[in-house]
Design a protein around this motif. Structure first.
Motif, mmCIF file in Angstrom:
data_model
loop_
_atom_site.group_PDB
_atom_site.id
_atom_site.type_symbol
_atom_site.label_atom_id
_atom_site.label_comp_id
_atom_site.label_asym_id
_atom_site.label_seq_id
_atom_site.Cartn_x
_atom_site.Cartn_y
_atom_site.Cartn_z
ATOM 1 N N ILE A 59 31.041 -33.911 31.035
ATOM 2 C CA ILE A 59 30.828 -35.009 30.087
ATOM 3 C C ILE A 59 32.192 -35.406 29.496
ATOM 4 O O ILE A 59 32.528 -36.582 29.384
ATOM 5 C CB ILE A 59 29.915 -34.540 28.929
ATOM 6 N N HIS A 60 32.965 -34.395 29.133
ATOM 7 C CA HIS A 60 34.266 -34.571 28.495
ATOM 8 C C HIS A 60 35.214 -35.410 29.361
ATOM 9 O O HIS A 60 35.978 -36.231 28.837
ATOM 10 C CB HIS A 60 34.845 -33.168 28.271
ATOM 11 N N VAL A 71 26.185 -38.621 23.025
ATOM 12 C CA VAL A 71 27.476 -38.964 22.410
ATOM 13 C C VAL A 71 27.478 -40.421 21.933
ATOM 14 O O VAL A 71 28.033 -40.750 20.886
ATOM 15 C CB VAL A 71 28.635 -38.708 23.400
ATOM 16 N N CYS A 122 33.993 -39.069 28.874
ATOM 17 C CA CYS A 122 33.386 -39.416 27.584
ATOM 18 C C CYS A 122 34.039 -40.656 26.964
ATOM 19 O O CYS A 122 35.258 -40.812 27.012
ATOM 20 C CB CYS A 122 33.521 -38.235 26.624
ATOM 21 N N CYS A 131 36.225 -37.795 17.979
ATOM 22 C CA CYS A 131 35.647 -36.823 18.917
ATOM 23 C C CYS A 131 34.824 -35.783 18.155
ATOM 24 O O CYS A 131 35.215 -35.337 17.068
ATOM 25 C CB CYS A 131 36.800 -36.148 19.659
ATOM 26 N N MET A 132 33.710 -35.382 18.711
ATOM 27 C CA MET A 132 32.798 -34.443 18.014
ATOM 28 C C MET A 132 32.999 -32.984 18.437
ATOM 29 O O MET A 132 32.125 -32.152 18.222
ATOM 30 C CB MET A 132 31.354 -34.896 18.247
ATOM 31 N N PHE A 133 34.148 -32.694 18.983
ATOM 32 C CA PHE A 133 34.433 -31.320 19.430
ATOM 33 C C PHE A 133 34.245 -30.320 18.289
ATOM 34 O O PHE A 133 33.650 -29.248 18.469
ATOM 35 C CB PHE A 133 35.874 -31.257 19.963
ATOM 36 N N PHE A 168 39.790 -37.438 21.284
ATOM 37 C CA PHE A 168 40.126 -36.026 21.532
ATOM 38 C C PHE A 168 41.607 -35.899 21.888
ATOM 39 O O PHE A 168 42.325 -35.059 21.338
ATOM 40 C CB PHE A 168 39.263 -35.478 22.673
ATOM 41 N N GLY A 198 30.366 -30.981 25.513
ATOM 42 C CA GLY A 198 30.790 -31.840 26.629
ATOM 43 C C GLY A 198 31.885 -31.225 27.494
ATOM 44 O O GLY A 198 31.859 -31.371 28.721
ATOM 45 N N PRO A 199 32.851 -30.495 26.902
ATOM 46 C CA PRO A 199 33.931 -29.939 27.733
ATOM 47 C C PRO A 199 33.464 -28.860 28.712
ATOM 48 O O PRO A 199 34.176 -28.553 29.666
ATOM 49 C CB PRO A 199 34.895 -29.339 26.688
ATOM 50 N N ARG A 209 34.484 -41.114 23.963
ATOM 51 C CA ARG A 209 35.311 -40.714 22.818
ATOM 52 C C ARG A 209 36.520 -39.866 23.236
ATOM 53 O O ARG A 209 37.167 -39.253 22.395
ATOM 54 C CB ARG A 209 34.462 -39.937 21.803
ATOM 55 N N ARG A 210 36.785 -39.810 24.503
ATOM 56 C CA ARG A 210 37.844 -38.934 25.001
ATOM 57 C C ARG A 210 39.219 -39.284 24.413
ATOM 58 O O ARG A 210 40.042 -38.409 24.144
ATOM 59 C CB ARG A 210 37.885 -39.018 26.530
ATOM 60 N N CYS A 220 30.431 -30.007 19.958
ATOM 61 C CA CYS A 220 30.134 -30.700 21.220
ATOM 62 C C CYS A 220 30.408 -29.798 22.421
ATOM 63 O O CYS A 220 31.456 -29.168 22.517
ATOM 64 C CB CYS A 220 30.972 -31.974 21.327
#
Ligand code: SF4
Ligand code: F3S
Length: 231
Positions: free
Chosen positions: A148-149, A200, A152, A172-174, A158, A180-181, A154-155, A178
């Motif tokens: 996903i990451h 996301v 994404c 980014c929602m890390f 990040f 995603g990564p 929103r990358r 999240c």
């Protein structure tokens, strides 16, 4: 292309009339697609899918019996692939994956739920071209190759170190948990609900529903501790 013989949630037949369909298929070339985990405690009696010859038919015996004879076996969704929510702690029913009860290759389609395209796409490939390219965990590469990451929307946040502090924030929602990564699947380009959106896109972190080990290994979905310690 698909002659759907037995699906206990879609078919109109009930009881032994329905399970007779399973019997009828046994000596024909068929593909078995299993949804849900296989309950093994108490000889599988936590999951009875119907009756056959006047006796309860457990998912355990149905998967063992039909899985050993099928042309291909597909585990559809997180529970069938690795136990998923059904096998989450404390797992009193002893739920396990389809692979755990079959001594053969099982094509894995993890996701909670499995996207209809991942399933029908794999099925279409099997019917038209044979087995699709699979990764080391038997997931079709055409769907499960990039995280996903990687794709994404929103990358760029990040990469610039701009992180959301609460749901709904830009960024980014890390740091909101999240997953995603660590989740390889094509949600960012395929999307859901008629190809409209993905978590996301609705300011919700990916909770890793298409990754092995979901949900227990993906907890906690959201941790505010990181944010508090930075404030
Ligand atoms: Fe990666 Fe999640 Fe941030 Fe998207 S929101 S860039 S998937 S960590
Ligand atoms: Fe599931 Fe994450 Fe896709 S939560 S639906 S794998 S964006």
């Amino acid at each position: 292309m698909v002659n759907l013989i037995y699906s206990n949630s879609l078919m109109s037949a009930e009881g032994e009339t329905a399970t007779q369909k399973l019997k009828d298929v046994i000596n024909t070339p068929y593909i078995l697609a299993v949804e849900g985990a296989v309950a093994t405690a108490n000889s599988g009696y936590y999951n009875i899918i119907g009756s056959m010859d006047g006796k309860p038919l457990t998912a355990l015996s149905a998967v063992e019996f039909l899985g050993s004879r099928a042309l291909h076996v597909l585990a559809v969704g997180a529970c069938a692939v690795h136990g998923g929510v059904s096998a989450a702690k404390p797992n009193p029913a002893g739920c396990v994956s389809v692979t755990s009860v079959l001594q053969r290759k099982v094509i894995q389609l993890p996701g909670c739920p499995c996207h209809p395209d991942w399933f029908t796409g794999t099925l279409a490939h099997l019917l038209l071209y044979g087995e699709p390219e699979l990764d080391s965990r038997n997931r079709p590469v055409m769907f499960y190759s990039q995280t996903i990451h990687d794709r994404c929307e929103r990358r760029s946040f990040f990469d610039k170190g701009i992180f959301a502090k609460k749901l709904g924030d830009e960024g980014c929602m890390f740091k909101l948990g999240c997953r995603g990564p660590v989740t390889p699947i094509d949600c960012p380009i395929r999307k859901w609900n008629g190809h409209i959106n993905l978590p996301v896109g609705s300011s919700t972190p990916c909770i890793g529903c298409a990754q092995f080990g979901f949900p227990d290994k993906m907890e906690s979905f959201i941790s505010y501790d990181v944010i508090k310690s930075e404030e």
